[in-house]
Design an enzyme around this catalytic site. Structure first.
Site, mmCIF file in Angstrom:
data_model
loop_
_atom_site.group_PDB
_atom_site.id
_atom_site.type_symbol
_atom_site.label_atom_id
_atom_site.label_comp_id
_atom_site.label_asym_id
_atom_site.label_seq_id
_atom_site.Cartn_x
_atom_site.Cartn_y
_atom_site.Cartn_z
ATOM 1 C CB CYS A 198 -1.130 -0.180 1.341
ATOM 2 S SG CYS A 198 -1.922 1.357 1.607
ATOM 3 C CG HIS A 244 -2.451 5.332 1.249
ATOM 4 N ND1 HIS A 244 -3.384 4.814 1.014
ATOM 5 C CD2 HIS A 244 -3.009 6.005 2.495
ATOM 6 C CE1 HIS A 244 -4.376 4.166 2.410
ATOM 7 N NE2 HIS A 244 -4.669 5.003 2.571
ATOM 8 C CG ASP A 246 -6.679 5.917 -2.102
ATOM 9 O OD1 ASP A 246 -6.493 6.796 -1.512
ATOM 10 O OD2 ASP A 246 -5.854 5.852 -2.778
ATOM 11 C CB CYS A 299 -3.890 4.789 -5.175
ATOM 12 S SG CYS A 299 -4.002 3.160 -5.146
ATOM 13 N N GLY A 300 -1.023 4.773 -3.932
ATOM 14 C CA GLY A 300 0.634 4.518 -3.851
ATOM 15 C C GLY A 300 0.561 3.568 -5.705
#
Length: 333
Positions: free
Chosen positions: A90, A92, A249, A253-254
């Site tokens: 994940c 973020h 999101d 969003c990473g």
């Protein structure tokens, strides 16, 4: 009746929540974070549901739990939990977790300004910047990301036939770019995207198989990424990422940014070193770059980096009481 207590530190990364479980997380077995993730899923997923879902969390809730690293050369292990599941990676969440653990003194970096994080998807390198006692920015170099499939056809309610690409950036994403039957997210409301996303994700998982080429425990399409015009003309692109059952999101969003950079790289739209300023649905931004090209099994892949910021919002001790009929959380939709 047992009462379990969890000490949590809450934050948000560019608008999206991060709840770090600083105390009360379960002891997990496994020689790496991938194996520990499997143990968590087998025996402790009730913790994720209790802390992420209502009434203690909400539809957008996302979080993490810290573990000692398997390799003493690394700084920390991180398990990611959110309403959509126990995630391999994940982005973020990494930015928020790093911000919290540094500002709260939960981890002392082996090298000042840098961290090595063990996550279920692999090893993530982090660089961070401090302004006094505050972490002002976090840049993570993500795991290998790649384009899995192109032009998959789905039938969308209200819109009709759509073509989507699927890319991996730590999770699998179906990317819906503007096309004949989809004008772009700048013409859509969040509730429309949420409704369409549930249907399309279900169709795609029923009709296709998505499995990581080197780790079969990472499988299945979990996220939808819709694209459209930017708010700021200086941004490169904009997206709205759907996860869980009704979440959009709030951050860019990473892992979604990583997946989209992999998509663009495969299509010749992005090269090593190019800056990729990615906007979220609310307009917050991550700065992405392709650091290098690599190979993932038989797939051509990239190593992307993502930079963003987070802010701590509060502290709370959360109890999960077996006597509570909603001890393990619930969702309305």
């Amino acid at each position: 009746m047992a009462v379990k207590r969890f000490f949590c530190i809450d934050a948000h990364t560019c608008g999206n929540p991060v709840r770090l479980v600083a105390g009360g997380g379960p002891i997990l077995k496994g020689k790496n974070m991938s194996e520990k993730r499997q143990h968590f899923l087998r025996e402790f997923d009730w913790i994720r549901k209790g802390l992420m879902f209502e009434p203690r969390g909400h539809d957008m809730m996302s979080g993490s739990i810290l573990y000692p690293p398997s390799d003493p050369e690394n700084d920390i292990g991180v398990l990611f939990i959110e309403t959509s599941g126990c995630l391999p990676m994940c982005g973020h969440g990494t930015i928020g977790t790093v911000t919290i653990m540094l500002q709260e003194g939960l981890v002392t970096p082996k090298t000042e300004g840098k961290l090595k994080l063990e996550v279920p998807a692999g090893l993530v390198d982090v660089e961070y910047t401090m302004e006094g006692s505050r972490v002002s920015s976090v840049k993570l170099t993500n795991i290998a990301s790649y384009l899995e499939a192109e032009n998959l056809e789905v039938d969308c309610p209200d819109l009709g036939n759509l073509k989507v690409d699927v890319a991996y950036g730590g999770n699998f994403y179906a990317i819906v770019d503007p096309q004949e039957n989809f004008p772009g997210i700048h013409e859509c409301k969040a509730d429309q995207l949420i409704g369409w996303s549930r249907e399309l994700r279900s169709q795609l998982n029923e009709n296709y198989t998505f499995v990581h080429p080197e780790d079969s425990t990472i499988s299945g399409l979990s996220h939808m990424l819709w694209t459209g015009n930017t708010i700021d003309p200086d941004s490169t692109a904009r997206n709205a990422v759907f996860y869980g059952d009704k979440a959009i999101d709030r951050s860019p969003c990473g892992t979604g940014t990583s997946a989209r950079m992999a998509q663009w790289a495969a299509k010749g739209k992005l090269a090593i070193g190019d800056e990729f300023v990615h906007e979220s649905f609310i307009g917050s931004r991550f700065i992405g770059r392709i650091e290098k090209n690599t190979q993932l099994g038989d797939k051509e892949a990239i190593i992307p980096s993502i930079e963003g910021w987070a802010r701590i919002t509060g502290y709370n001790t959360i109890t999960i009481d077996d006597d509570d009929p909603y001890a393990h959380g619930f969702q309305v939709i």
